[in-house]
Each structure stands twice: as C-alpha cells, then as structure tokens.
Design a protein around this motif. Sequence first.
Motif, short mmCIF file in Angstrom:
data_model
loop_
_atom_site.label_atom_id
_atom_site.label_comp_id
_atom_site.label_asym_id
_atom_site.label_seq_id
_atom_site.Cartn_x
_atom_site.Cartn_y
_atom_site.Cartn_z
N MET A 78 13.45 18.15 -15.57
CA MET A 78 12.29 19.04 -15.64
C MET A 78 12.18 19.96 -14.43
SD MET A 78 9.52 16.32 -17.21
CE MET A 78 8.19 17.52 -17.12
N SER A 79 13.25 20.15 -13.69
CA SER A 79 13.27 21.06 -12.54
C SER A 79 12.22 20.70 -11.50
CB SER A 79 13.06 22.52 -13.01
OG SER A 79 14.04 22.87 -13.95
N MET A 80 12.00 19.41 -11.28
CA MET A 80 11.06 18.96 -10.26
C MET A 80 11.75 18.94 -8.90
SD MET A 80 9.34 15.76 -12.37
CE MET A 80 8.41 15.24 -10.94
N ALA A 81 10.93 19.02 -7.86
CA ALA A 81 11.47 18.94 -6.51
C ALA A 81 12.06 17.55 -6.26
CB ALA A 81 10.36 19.23 -5.49
N PRO A 82 13.09 17.44 -5.41
CA PRO A 82 13.72 16.12 -5.17
C PRO A 82 12.73 15.07 -4.70
CG PRO A 82 15.10 17.86 -4.29
CD PRO A 82 13.81 18.52 -4.70
N GLN A 83 11.80 15.45 -3.80
CA GLN A 83 10.84 14.46 -3.32
C GLN A 83 9.88 14.02 -4.43
OE1 GLN A 83 11.28 17.46 -2.14
NE2 GLN A 83 9.37 18.62 -1.90
N GLU A 84 9.57 14.92 -5.36
CA GLU A 84 8.73 14.55 -6.49
C GLU A 84 9.47 13.61 -7.43
OE1 GLU A 84 7.57 18.20 -8.27
OE2 GLU A 84 6.02 18.65 -6.76
N VAL A 85 10.76 13.84 -7.62
CA VAL A 85 11.56 12.94 -8.47
C VAL A 85 11.63 11.55 -7.85
CG1 VAL A 85 13.85 12.53 -9.44
CG2 VAL A 85 12.89 14.83 -9.45
N ARG A 110 0.83 -1.22 0.00
CA ARG A 110 0.00 0.00 0.00
C ARG A 110 0.86 1.26 0.00
NH1 ARG A 110 -3.15 -2.76 3.96
NH2 ARG A 110 -2.32 -1.38 5.56
N GLY A 111 1.96 1.23 0.75
CA GLY A 111 2.84 2.39 0.77
C GLY A 111 3.47 2.66 -0.58
N LEU A 112 3.92 1.59 -1.26
CA LEU A 112 4.51 1.78 -2.59
C LEU A 112 3.48 2.30 -3.58
CD1 LEU A 112 6.74 -1.42 -2.91
CD2 LEU A 112 7.50 0.94 -2.63
N TYR A 113 2.25 1.80 -3.46
CA TYR A 113 1.22 2.26 -4.39
C TYR A 113 0.92 3.75 -4.16
CZ TYR A 113 -3.29 2.75 -6.68
OH TYR A 113 -4.33 3.18 -7.46
N ASN A 114 0.80 4.12 -2.88
CA ASN A 114 0.53 5.54 -2.58
C ASN A 114 1.69 6.42 -3.03
OD1 ASN A 114 -1.89 4.77 -1.42
ND2 ASN A 114 -1.05 4.65 0.63
N GLN A 115 2.90 5.95 -2.79
CA GLN A 115 4.07 6.72 -3.20
C GLN A 115 4.13 6.83 -4.72
OE1 GLN A 115 7.73 5.07 -1.82
NE2 GLN A 115 8.96 6.87 -2.34
N ALA A 116 3.84 5.74 -5.40
CA ALA A 116 3.86 5.77 -6.86
C ALA A 116 2.77 6.68 -7.42
CB ALA A 116 3.70 4.36 -7.41
N THR A 117 1.59 6.61 -6.79
CA THR A 117 0.51 7.49 -7.24
C THR A 117 0.88 8.95 -7.07
OG1 THR A 117 -1.08 5.77 -6.63
CG2 THR A 117 -1.93 7.99 -6.95
N ALA A 143 2.74 14.06 -9.35
CA ALA A 143 3.75 15.12 -9.39
C ALA A 143 4.32 15.28 -10.79
CB ALA A 143 4.87 14.81 -8.40
N LEU A 144 4.51 14.17 -11.50
CA LEU A 144 5.02 14.24 -12.86
C LEU A 144 4.02 14.95 -13.78
CD1 LEU A 144 7.07 13.45 -15.02
CD2 LEU A 144 5.90 11.25 -15.24
N GLN A 145 2.74 14.63 -13.61
CA GLN A 145 1.73 15.31 -14.43
C GLN A 145 1.70 16.81 -14.16
OE1 GLN A 145 -1.86 13.05 -13.56
NE2 GLN A 145 -1.79 12.16 -15.62
N LYS A 146 1.77 17.18 -12.87
CA LYS A 146 1.75 18.61 -12.54
C LYS A 146 2.97 19.31 -13.11
CE LYS A 146 -0.95 18.17 -8.30
NZ LYS A 146 -0.95 18.38 -6.81
N ALA A 147 4.15 18.68 -12.99
CA ALA A 147 5.35 19.31 -13.52
C ALA A 147 5.28 19.47 -15.03
CB ALA A 147 6.57 18.47 -13.13
N THR A 148 4.73 18.46 -15.68
CA THR A 148 4.60 18.54 -17.14
C THR A 148 3.64 19.66 -17.54
OG1 THR A 148 5.00 16.17 -17.28
CG2 THR A 148 4.05 17.22 -19.20
N GLU A 149 2.50 19.73 -16.84
CA GLU A 149 1.54 20.80 -17.15
C GLU A 149 2.12 22.18 -16.86
OE1 GLU A 149 -1.83 19.81 -14.84
OE2 GLU A 149 -2.41 18.05 -16.04
N ARG A 150 2.89 22.28 -15.76
CA ARG A 150 3.46 23.58 -15.42
C ARG A 150 4.46 24.04 -16.46
NH1 ARG A 150 5.19 22.19 -10.96
NH2 ARG A 150 7.38 21.82 -11.47
N GLN A 151 5.33 23.12 -16.90
CA GLN A 151 6.31 23.51 -17.90
C GLN A 151 5.67 23.75 -19.26
OE1 GLN A 151 9.81 21.17 -18.08
NE2 GLN A 151 10.23 21.26 -15.87
N ALA A 152 4.58 23.01 -19.54
CA ALA A 152 3.87 23.28 -20.80
C ALA A 152 3.23 24.66 -20.79
CB ALA A 152 2.82 22.20 -21.02
#
Length: 507
Positions: free
Chosen positions: A319-326, A251-258, A263-272
């Motif tokens: 993509m200049s994401m935060a370390p925790q997001e990476v 469950r922890g891995l799934y939550n972390q992966a989600t 975070a990847l989607q937000k970073a992509t939308e922000r840079q777009a």
Amino acid sequence: APVETAPPPAALVVTGAGSGEANGLYLPTERMVFGAPVFENDERCLISREPHNDKNKGEIRYGWVLGRHRRALYAVQTDELLPPSASSSSQAGWLRFGEAAAPAPRISYASTRAEASAWAAAAFRERGNALFNAQRFREADVTWSRGIDLATTLFESEENEDLLVALFSNRAEARIRQEKWEKALSDAQAALLRRPTHEKALLRAALAAKELGMYAEAKSLVQACLDEQPRSDDARQLQAEIDRLMDVEQRGLYNQATAGYAALQKATERQAAEGCIPRASDTKDQTSKKGFKAFADYGRDRENVEEQVPLSSLPYHQMSMAPQEVDATDSYFQMLRERDAERRRLAREAQENYPRIKKEYAQRSQEDALMGKAVSIEEVLPSQRRQKKALELEEGAPALRRPAAPAPAAAATTVASAAPAAAAAALRLPEPDVGEIDRLFSGLPGKPPEQPTALPTLADEERRARLQRAKARAFGLPAPDLAAVATAAAAAAAAGSSVAAVGAATR
C-alpha cells in the motif's frame, strides 16, 4: 660415555609460576634430549634438559629449562635426568629470564594422566580466583578456560562434576564483568546442566539473559534462584529490575502497535480517497460485501490451526506505506498473534490439567476420609450453613438436632464395629477442599421444601375397615369392630397423631 636414560613419568604438573602460560599439565613427547624426555603443555611451553658452559669451572654443566618459542622463562642447574620436583633440594635454584614473572614454578610428578589433569584443573581454579579478586577478569577467564579443558577430559565422578560446575560458574562471572553476555549465559547454563539448583549459576544466567533482552527466561531463572534461597537480596533486586524492564517493554510494544494501527488506518483512508481502493458500499460490490460477511466468523472455533500468513504477505505491505509505518503495523499484528497464542496455550493447559486435578482431588478426599479428616456437609458447603442459619433466624428457635444414638452394650461392642463408626463420626474435609466444593455447588438450585403428608380422614378408615371385614368373611377370620375403628380414628385426628394409631386399632 653414553648417558643413561630415565623412564619419564606419566605427566608433570606445574603450578605457582608467575607467568601463567608456564603452569598446567605437561605430557612427555617423543623426543629425547641429552638423555632426558621433553615435556610440553597446552600453551606450547617446553621443559627440557639443556647444557651450558660453566665459565668458573671451565666445564659443561646441565640443567632444566622451561621456555616458550625458543625463549627461556625459568631454568635450574642440576645433573638429574628428570626436572626437580617441588620437594627436592634444587627447588630453590630456579632462575627467571626475560619477561618471566615471579614466583618460580613448582613441579609435581603424577603416576597417571587423569591424576595430573585433576591436579592441574584444581590449580587453575585457585589461580583464576586470585586473578578475579585482583580484577584481572580477562586473565581469570583464560585461566578458568584452561581448567575447563582439562576437567572435561576426566572420568565422571561427583568430585569432578563439582569442579566443572565451579569452573563454568566462575567463568560466567568473569565474562559478565567483560560484558560478554552470550558466552556468560552459555557458561551458566553449562553449570546448571550439571547442578540445576546451583544458586550462583542461576543468578548469573538470569543476569546475562536480562542483558540480552530475554526477560521471560531471566525471570524464570531468578525465580528458581529465589526458590532455593528465598532471602537472597541480589536475586530480589534482580527480579525487581526484570519486572520493571518487562513492564517498559510491554508499554513500548503497545505504543508501537497503536502507532502502527493508526498508520494503517491513515494509509487505507488515503488510498481510498485517491481511488486506489474500491469502496465496499458501491453498488457493484454489494455481492462481495455480503460474501465477506458470510465468511467473517469462519475458522473462529478452529483452535488447532497453527499455520499463519507471514506478516510480509499482509496487504498493507503493498500500500505504499512508509517503512517505519510498515514496521509499526507489523509490530501491532505480531502482538495480536502473540496474545492469541498465549490465550490458546492457557486454555490448552487448563484442559490438560483438569483430569489430573480431578484425580488428585478424588485421591485426597479418600485419604482424608480414611484418616478421619473429613468435615460435615455444612463445613463443606458454606451455602448449606447459611441456609441453616437463615432457617434458625426465621423460625426464632434453634434448628432441631438429631439425638445421639444410644451407646451399645459393652459385651456386644467389637473392635471391628467400633473403628468404622469412629471414622464415620470424625469425617472431616480440609478447608481448601471445602472452598472448592462450595464454589462448585454454589450456583445449583436448592431442593424444594417437602409438602406435609395429609392425615387419613374418618371416611378413609371406615372404608379400610369394611374392606378388612369383607376379607375376614371370605377367609373365615374374625371381623374388626367398626365402632372401635371410628373411635380410634376420631381420637387420632383430634390429637394430630400419625396413621399408625388408627391402624393399631384395626389389628
């Protein structure tokens, strides 16, 4: 006067001393002191003959001293040129000095070094057990370690293997109590290397692996323990704890992966939105978009490709994401890769096991047929049994049964002919094979019903009779009676009998 020297024994074994470092295997050194050899153990304790001044008698007397670092621990007065053994009268004369603990040491002579090593290792095992029961886990660890060092130098035998297994397994427990998980797992594995089904070693290895976060290995070990001892309460409790921890981890891995994917989607939308990423819908990128689509499914069926791009080379690292997001995104893609690898592994195992299962099934079926354990087709294929029952219900009458064959005469019956008949009549398949074959044939279409054979008409019989009459004339044979043929054909058609009745009238 010169002192007569005595030949030293191959080794000494000291046991029972209150100070643990004084116990163990003592080997003779090259030094001779006052006409007697000097013995030394693995803790650098020495046993040597030393003089002392007897003030009461005003003379020099001799005795044996057991000490360490030039400090005496135990001593006994005797004029003997060898240390007093446990059975000698001087055993009661041992004295303690300084910080030495009671009781006094007991010395045994060994004719060979291997014999002395086996005695000392067994003694260390017993002393370690006593220290462990007193909850002196660190001292028990040290004592069992000295026993292992001695036991590993012995020649291979079943008795020595049992001793090593017990020492490694016991030291694993002592290190578990000290929370030395890696060393405990290593000791338990060393015991399992010699006795793969040792219950305590399996349980201790599983516990250490669980504490190290190696849940899959821990679950495999505790399952092996339950296979040996299904009623072990400790193993069942540990298995439940490992299952709970694995569920929490998933469950922890799934939550972390989600979270990483979000975070990847937000970073992509922000840079777009900032214009850093060109949109594929732009006119100038239509060609590239079509090219990406053309290669979208490339490599989907290439199951043998094992090379993967490192996670650090994926685009979101730039993509200049935060370390925790990476880190969260890395966990997400790593989980996807592990799932895909597990799917491929299961598919590969199923493909590899199919020929073996097929061969085993064929052999089992042949053995069952030879042993008379096979079953009828209705029991092999439940679908056939259902179809038969449906036909019985539809017709409103029980299905026709094949009449039993008449028993052959006793004089014509032989053992050779009776045995195959009995085996064929008693053919039966086991129930697991019945279900397996039924699942295999359940989706196949059934055999279409047979069309009834039309009975020959009177005109057909007349033509056949004329043909036979022409043949009879050509070969000079008596011609058939056409009137009899017509009468027989009419009677057979009226009664619904077979064509054999008409043929019989023409012959």
